[in-house]
Design a protein around this motif. Structure first.
Motif, PDB file in Angstrom:
ATOM      1  N   GLN A  90      40.232  34.200  -5.734  1.00  0.00           N
ATOM      2  CA  GLN A  90      39.352  33.040  -5.656  1.00  0.00           C
ATOM      3  C   GLN A  90      38.355  33.181  -4.514  1.00  0.00           C
ATOM      4  N   MET A  91      38.804  33.702  -3.379  1.00  0.00           N
ATOM      5  CA  MET A  91      37.903  33.904  -2.253  1.00  0.00           C
ATOM      6  C   MET A  91      36.859  34.957  -2.594  1.00  0.00           C
ATOM      7  N   GLY A  92      37.277  35.978  -3.323  1.00  0.00           N
ATOM      8  CA  GLY A  92      36.320  36.988  -3.757  1.00  0.00           C
ATOM      9  C   GLY A  92      35.256  36.412  -4.677  1.00  0.00           C
ATOM     10  N   ILE A  93      35.677  35.531  -5.599  1.00  0.00           N
ATOM     11  CA  ILE A  93      34.713  34.872  -6.490  1.00  0.00           C
ATOM     12  C   ILE A  93      33.704  34.066  -5.686  1.00  0.00           C
ATOM     13  N   LEU A  94      34.211  33.278  -4.739  1.00  0.00           N
ATOM     14  CA  LEU A  94      33.326  32.470  -3.906  1.00  0.00           C
ATOM     15  C   LEU A  94      32.305  33.340  -3.181  1.00  0.00           C
ATOM     16  N   LEU A  95      32.765  34.404  -2.539  1.00  0.00           N
ATOM     17  CA  LEU A  95      31.872  35.253  -1.755  1.00  0.00           C
ATOM     18  C   LEU A  95      30.861  35.963  -2.649  1.00  0.00           C
ATOM     19  N   LEU A  96      31.289  36.373  -3.830  1.00  0.00           N
ATOM     20  CA  LEU A  96      30.377  37.064  -4.739  1.00  0.00           C
ATOM     21  C   LEU A  96      29.275  36.134  -5.235  1.00  0.00           C
ATOM     22  N   ILE A  97      29.669  34.918  -5.650  1.00  0.00           N
ATOM     23  CA  ILE A  97      28.662  33.973  -6.158  1.00  0.00           C
ATOM     24  C   ILE A  97      27.741  33.506  -5.043  1.00  0.00           C
ATOM     25  N   ALA A  98      28.338  33.023  -3.949  1.00  0.00           N
ATOM     26  CA  ALA A  98      27.523  32.499  -2.851  1.00  0.00           C
ATOM     27  C   ALA A  98      26.679  33.587  -2.212  1.00  0.00           C
ATOM     28  N   GLY A  99      27.159  34.830  -2.271  1.00  0.00           N
ATOM     29  CA  GLY A  99      26.457  35.908  -1.605  1.00  0.00           C
ATOM     30  C   GLY A  99      25.197  36.369  -2.276  1.00  0.00           C
ATOM     31  N   HIS A 100      25.001  36.008  -3.548  1.00  0.00           N
ATOM     32  CA  HIS A 100      23.753  36.452  -4.178  1.00  0.00           C
ATOM     33  C   HIS A 100      22.971  35.332  -4.853  1.00  0.00           C
ATOM     34  N   GLU A 101      23.637  34.315  -5.421  1.00  0.00           N
ATOM     35  CA  GLU A 101      22.923  33.291  -6.178  1.00  0.00           C
ATOM     36  C   GLU A 101      21.966  32.472  -5.297  1.00  0.00           C
ATOM     37  N   THR A 102      22.491  31.943  -4.192  1.00  0.00           N
ATOM     38  CA  THR A 102      21.662  31.063  -3.373  1.00  0.00           C
ATOM     39  C   THR A 102      20.516  31.823  -2.717  1.00  0.00           C
ATOM     40  N   THR A 103      20.795  32.999  -2.167  1.00  0.00           N
ATOM     41  CA  THR A 103      19.740  33.758  -1.496  1.00  0.00           C
ATOM     42  C   THR A 103      18.694  34.239  -2.484  1.00  0.00           C
ATOM     43  N   ALA A 104      19.123  34.682  -3.656  1.00  0.00           N
ATOM     44  CA  ALA A 104      18.168  35.121  -4.671  1.00  0.00           C
ATOM     45  C   ALA A 104      17.220  33.991  -5.053  1.00  0.00           C
ATOM     46  N   ASN A 105      17.760  32.796  -5.243  1.00  0.00           N
ATOM     47  CA  ASN A 105      16.899  31.660  -5.580  1.00  0.00           C
ATOM     48  C   ASN A 105      15.961  31.301  -4.435  1.00  0.00           C
ATOM     49  N   MET A 106      16.450  31.402  -3.198  1.00  0.00           N
ATOM     50  CA  MET A 106      15.580  31.109  -2.051  1.00  0.00           C
ATOM     51  C   MET A 106      14.467  32.129  -1.913  1.00  0.00           C
ATOM     52  N   ILE A 107      14.745  33.403  -2.153  1.00  0.00           N
ATOM     53  CA  ILE A 107      13.696  34.421  -2.049  1.00  0.00           C
ATOM     54  C   ILE A 107      12.585  34.121  -3.043  1.00  0.00           C
ATOM     55  N   ALA A 108      12.956  33.876  -4.296  1.00  0.00           N
ATOM     56  CA  ALA A 108      11.940  33.651  -5.326  1.00  0.00           C
ATOM     57  C   ALA A 108      11.211  32.331  -5.134  1.00  0.00           C
ATOM     58  N   LEU A 109      11.967  31.248  -4.927  1.00  0.00           N
ATOM     59  CA  LEU A 109      11.332  29.938  -4.796  1.00  0.00           C
ATOM     60  C   LEU A 109      10.504  29.862  -3.513  1.00  0.00           C
ATOM     61  N   GLY A 110      10.995  30.448  -2.425  1.00  0.00           N
ATOM     62  CA  GLY A 110      10.239  30.461  -1.179  1.00  0.00           C
ATOM     63  C   GLY A 110       8.947  31.244  -1.308  1.00  0.00           C
ATOM     64  N   THR A 111       8.998  32.364  -2.011  1.00  0.00           N
ATOM     65  CA  THR A 111       7.777  33.148  -2.243  1.00  0.00           C
ATOM     66  C   THR A 111       6.771  32.343  -3.049  1.00  0.00           C
ATOM     67  N   LEU A 112       7.257  31.651  -4.081  1.00  0.00           N
ATOM     68  CA  LEU A 112       6.368  30.816  -4.885  1.00  0.00           C
ATOM     69  C   LEU A 112       5.755  29.698  -4.040  1.00  0.00           C
ATOM     70  N   ALA A 113       6.561  29.064  -3.187  1.00  0.00           N
ATOM     71  CA  ALA A 113       6.034  28.004  -2.326  1.00  0.00           C
ATOM     72  C   ALA A 113       4.950  28.537  -1.396  1.00  0.00           C
TER      73      ALA A 113
END
Length: 421
Positions: A235-258
């Motif tokens: 479960q901890m591995g799932i959390l780290l895997l999801i949180a480790g790429h989903e949020t940052t990936a969205n911030m990179i793209a959305l921040g670039t667009l902004a």
């Protein structure tokens, strides 16, 4: 009495979650903004008819998130779940627990995310960013920044940290998207959790037998030593895997667009390579966009009073961090993007004991991503119109599904990149 007063001030709570306006995709929902203007403690209505408290202001958000009488435990009655839940095996490890279990499990994975250890990784992340941009620049036409840069950068990094092969990224990214998407059927979400769990269990077993220098090996050692159950490690591995790429990936793209949509701020950041300005811009984009736009969910375990409103034990609470980050009592002209603002008091990573464990890594990746993109591709621009961008209105993490971009000339800043390596 205070509950009666509060209820008479708000005759009909609005439905939650609230969709952002298509004409203002970087701003919180107009309905949410209206609620903030009415007061710091409101009510909203969920899918099941329940009406949890809705915290709209920065000071009250920090107060609630730091209060030990407020629980993050999703299994507690009254927890404001945004969709039906089964209550068995689909929670994201310690982020949905309270102390002391939360603190015990969190401590097991804290060390790799310490600021000093993250800074050691910066040159490697820089090489990843440059390699991805080299690949982008090899194309002759527009590219999707999400697929070519924003998603692979943090995915490569978290795979390296965990010790899982990046070649499996298509599978785990698809499962991650299912887990964080609104409106997904319970059975489908459960299958995604189970698939991710089955995937991570395999390398975890291997690393128990032959440990390496990665997070899964650390978790495997704790399983061997009896500190951690195998299911909890997965479960901890799932959390780290999801949180480790989903949020940052969205911030990179959305921040670039902004930034593209605010050309003066983009030019300001592009033309001044000062790391302090880059760091400030990252904090401002985190504040301005607040991609975890469904807020932080909590439930009261004791009666508490805040701003004259009594929150009873068992009442659900949604802390609207996107509204807290647009609070004019804290941030001057909060609806304006200002890359020089450096709003380090923002609550984009939450607040209190449950604030984001991976924020040092996210900050470093974002600093590298934005600075490298603007240095290497100074003429970066949209290859479509803003109204044609598919925004993630249907996800608990906000962002864009695609971001078509282009540039001129064909190979900008290649020589400068070679000199920085």
């Amino acid at each position: 009495m205070t509950d009666v007063i509060a209820s008479t001030q708000q005759a009909e709570p609005p439905a939650f979650p609230m969709r952002r306006a298509s004409a203002c995709p970087f701003d919180p929902s107009p309905t949410a903004t209206h609620e903030q203007q009415q007061g710091p403690i409101r009510r909203v209505r969920l899918w099941d008819g329940s009406t949890p408290w809705y915290v709209t202001r920065h000071a009250e958000a920090r107060t609630i998130l730091a209060d030990a009488r407020i629980s993050a435990d999703i299994s507690r009655p009254g927890y404001p779940s945004p969709a039906p839940v089964d209550g068995g095996g689909s929670g994201l490890s310690f982020i949905l627990m309270d102390d002391p279990d939360h603190a015990r499990l969190r401590r097991m994975v804290t060390a790799p995310f310490a600021v000093k250890r993250i800074e050691v990784m910066r040159p490697a992340v820089q090489r990843i960013a440059d390699d991805l941009i080299d690949s982008m620049l090899s194309h002759t036409g527009p590219v999707d920044l999400v697929e070519e840069f924003a998603l692979p950068l943090p995915s490569l990094v978290i795979c390296e940290l965990l010790g899982v092969p990046y070649g499996d990224h298509d599978d785990f990214q698809e499962h991650s998207r299912t887990i964080i998407k609104r409106g997904v059927a319970r059975e489908e979400q459960r299958r995604a959790f189970e698939s991710l769990g089955a995937y991570l269990a395999q390398p975890l077993h291997r690393k128990i037998a032959e440990p390496g220098e990665d997070l899964l090996s650390d978790l495997g050692r704790r399983v061997t030593d009896g500190e951690l159950e195998m299911a909890d490690a997965v479960q901890m591995g799932i959390l780290l895997l999801i949180a480790g790429h989903e949020t940052t990936a969205n911030m990179i793209a959305l921040g670039t667009l902004a930034l593209i949509e605010h050309p003066d701020e983009l030019a300001r950041l592009r033309d001044d390579p000062d790391p302090a300005l880059v760091a400030s811009a990252v904090e401002e984009l985190l504040r301005y966009l607040t991609i975890t736009h469904d807020g932080r969910k909590r439930v009261a375990v004791e009666d508490i009073e805040i701003d004259g409103v009594t929150i009873r034990a068992g009442d659900g609470i949604i802390v609207a961090t996107d509204l807290g980050n647009r609070d004019d009592a804290v941030f001057s002209d909060p609806n304006r993007l200002d890359v020089g603002r450096n709003p380090r008091t923002h609550v984009a990573f939450g607040f209190g004991v449950h604030q984001c464990l991976g924020q040092p890594l996210a900050r470093m990746e974002l600093q590298v991503a934005y600075a490298t993109l603007l240095r290497r591709i100074p003429t970066l621009t949209l290859a479509t119109t803003l109204d044609a961008i598919p925004f993630k209105h249907d996800g608990s993490v906000y962002g864009v599904y695609e971001l078509p971009v282009t540039w001129c000339p064909a190979h900008p800043q290649k020589e400068e990149k070679e000199q920085t390596r």
